[in-house]
Design an enzyme around this catalytic site. Structure first.
Site, mmCIF file in Angstrom:
data_model
loop_
_atom_site.group_PDB
_atom_site.id
_atom_site.type_symbol
_atom_site.label_atom_id
_atom_site.label_comp_id
_atom_site.label_asym_id
_atom_site.label_seq_id
_atom_site.Cartn_x
_atom_site.Cartn_y
_atom_site.Cartn_z
ATOM 1 N N HIS A 57 65.038 37.128 36.233
ATOM 2 C CA HIS A 57 64.612 37.871 35.040
ATOM 3 C C HIS A 57 63.574 37.064 34.280
ATOM 4 C CE1 HIS A 57 67.064 35.634 31.994
ATOM 5 N NE2 HIS A 57 67.919 35.491 32.985
ATOM 6 N N ASP B 120 62.635 37.986 31.005
ATOM 7 C CA ASP B 120 62.861 38.013 29.549
ATOM 8 C C ASP B 120 63.644 36.761 29.167
ATOM 9 O OD1 ASP B 120 65.124 39.119 30.946
ATOM 10 O OD2 ASP B 120 65.941 39.788 29.033
ATOM 11 N N ASP C 205 65.809 29.302 32.192
ATOM 12 C CA ASP C 205 66.469 30.621 32.196
ATOM 13 C C ASP C 205 65.508 31.717 31.741
ATOM 14 O OD1 ASP C 205 68.263 32.706 32.105
ATOM 15 O OD2 ASP C 205 69.362 31.948 30.383
ATOM 16 N N GLU D 295 67.657 41.174 30.887
ATOM 17 C CA GLU D 295 68.912 40.483 31.201
ATOM 18 C C GLU D 295 69.528 39.894 29.941
ATOM 19 O OE1 GLU D 295 71.975 37.868 32.417
ATOM 20 O OE2 GLU D 295 70.208 37.125 31.398
ATOM 21 N N GLU D 296 68.680 39.424 29.033
ATOM 22 C CA GLU D 296 69.177 38.741 27.837
ATOM 23 C C GLU D 296 69.441 39.698 26.673
ATOM 24 O OE1 GLU D 296 70.007 35.806 28.196
ATOM 25 O OE2 GLU D 296 68.601 34.677 29.436
ATOM 26 N N HIS E 299 69.530 28.942 26.890
ATOM 27 C CA HIS E 299 69.904 29.635 25.641
ATOM 28 C C HIS E 299 69.872 28.701 24.425
ATOM 29 C CE1 HIS E 299 72.149 33.289 27.552
ATOM 30 N NE2 HIS E 299 71.070 32.943 28.230
HETATM 31 ZN ZN LIG Z 1 69.481 34.084 32.849
#
Ligand SMILES: [Zn+2]
Length: 475
Positions: free
Chosen positions: A101, A103, A138, A172-173, A441
């Protein structure tokens, strides 16, 4: 041997290793460029489509001529732009689906020591280069791993004897994935069918320790609203007989965890038993940044608490002014966002029902809070398919290691479960560059260059090991 015979497509391991190594500066630069894209989930400005088109072009240049930006519609919802590709080399050969992903999570600037969307490099204490920036790990590293593996194998050789499907999503987020709901309702859609699904959105238990992620926790989130007054009123004139909405809300929130043990105190939730590698208290404390005076809570080993048991937290609160603006007023309406991680095999609907029942029962003074579900996703338990040996071998070879760790992950990727339901016989590989130091994150997110190189190599070796001979026509 014919020049296009499948045997000539298999490169010696050393040659794949060298090709990936030579690609690293280019992949590193591509990753830095992608980090400059502020592709924050659910952010309309700048539009996610800009990033999606950039990525589609990268894959086209890598030889996936079918790479394009598309959306999926389910019910009245349309997904964020997806980058999809469907390269059919031959109907009879192995079909691999590559997922990632583009995003990213928002970045709280007050917590960062670097600028989240201005990537910078720093050498770490292992003499490994790290790239800092939101999404560096990520999951833009996952996007770049797929790109690198394809580039390393193809070189200038043209099409590989593999059918390749690419699914790179942009939500996804965001907590809700239209693609996940669509795929759950339409598991037979051929665009998402494969023999091997590679999810590059996880990471090693520690840098340099090759790891497969075997379980993921599920997730639910809910908003709780308590309302007691038509408007804020003065506490001197009215305080006493009437319940303050905030004070009522915190009484409910305080019952979510057991006061003594810290375990989730909601009846009806499940836990999952599995043998994960041990997570030491020292490592956990270091990676999470637990303060020395803070004792850990919860019953069971740290691995069990992280991967197999539910956890619950309040992640947002509204209804009160900041302390600096506080006056002597009663709160009329208060709202909290509750986020729960679920055991890998817990049904999210059942978990939500248990949470809602708990909140209604915990409300004091006859109040009737309003509870609304805002996110929901299943966990994941990996099944062993026909390619499990090749998957482990690719990791071992890439790292020149003797063992592969089989870990859990406390986070959630609900789409993985949907992929498994859509492809019940496929192997689902969950790996990537998000080792603990990457702080996915968190503030100062970063990725290790050696992890990016090794994981790209592992993926290239895996793709090569599942290439099947194309039936050669007579003549
Ligand atoms: Zn991820």
């Amino acid at each position: 041997m014919r020049p296009d015979s499948p045997m000539t497509m298999v490169l010696p391991e050393q040659q794949v290793r060298e090709r990936v190594h030579r690609l690293v500066p280019e992949l590193w630069g591509t990753l830095a460029d992608l980090v400059r894209h502020r592709s924050v989930a659910a952010n309309p400005d700048p539009p996610l489509a800009v990033t999606a088109h950039t990525i589609a072009k990268l894959f086209q240049q890598a030889g996936l001529s079918t790479a394009k930006v598309d959306t999926i519609t389910h019910g009245d919802k349309t997904s964020a732009p997806l980058v999809l590709a469907d390269e059919v080399a031959h109907p009879g050969v192995t079909t691999v689906l590559l997922y990632g992903h583009y995003d990213v999570q928002p970045a709280d600037l007050t917590q960062w020591t670097t600028k989240p969307f201005e990537p910078i490099e720093k050498m770490d204490e292992h003499h490994d280069m790290r790239l800092y920036g939101r999404g560096a790990a990520d999951d833009k590293s996952g996007v770049v791993m797929h790109l690198g593996a394809i580039k390393a194998l193809r070189g200038d050789r043209g099409q590989l004897p593999l059918n390749i499907k690419l699914v790179l999503e942009g939500e996804e987020e965001s907590g809700t994935s239209v693609l996940e709901r669509y795929l759950t309702a339409n598991p037979d859609d051929p665009r998402f069918q494969a023999d091997l699904v590679i999810i590059a959105d996880s990471g090693n238990v520690e840098r340099g320790a090759p790891t497969l992620t075997e379980t993921l926790r599920g997730i639910i989130a809910a908003d709780v609203v308590v309302e007691t007054l038509a408007a804020k009123v003065d506490s001197g004139m009215y305080g006493g007989p009437v319940p303050d909405a905030f004070m009522a809300l915190v009484q409910i929130l305080a019952t979510l965890q057991d006061r003594k043990t810290g375990d989730v105190a909601i009846a009806g939730l499940t836990q999952y038993d599995h043998t994960w590698p041990t997570v030491s208290e020292a490592t956990y404390r270091r990676d999470a940044g637990v303060l020395p005076a803070t004792s850990l809570i919860g019953s069971g080993t740290i691995a069990k608490l992280l991967y197999g048991k539910p956890s619950i937290n309040v992640v947002g609160l509204s209804g009160l002014p900041l302390v600096s603006g506080a006056q002597n007023l009663l709160c009329a309406k208060a709202k909290a966002k509750i986020s729960m991680r679920l055991a890998p095999d817990q049904d999210p609907d059942a978990a939500y029902a248990a949470l809602e029942a708990h909140i209604m029962a915990a409300a004091p003074w006859g109040l009737k809070p309003v509870v609304k579900r805002t996110a929901s996703g299943s966990g994941f338990i990996a099944a062993t398919g026909e390619h499990s040996k090749e998957i482990e071998r690719a990791l071992l070879e890439a790292y020149h290691a003797s063992t592969v760790a089989k870990a859990g992950q406390g986070g959630s990727i609900p789409l993985v479960n949907a992929f498994q339901v859509a492809n019940p016989d496929a192997d689902i590989v969950l790996w990537g560059c998000e080792e603990p130091v990457a702080h996915a994150h968190g503030a100062d997110e970063s990725v290790s260059q050696s992890e990016l190189e090794h994981m790209t190599l592992a993926e290239a070796l895996l793709l090569q090991s599942v290439m099947s001979p194309i039936p050669i026509q007579a003549g």
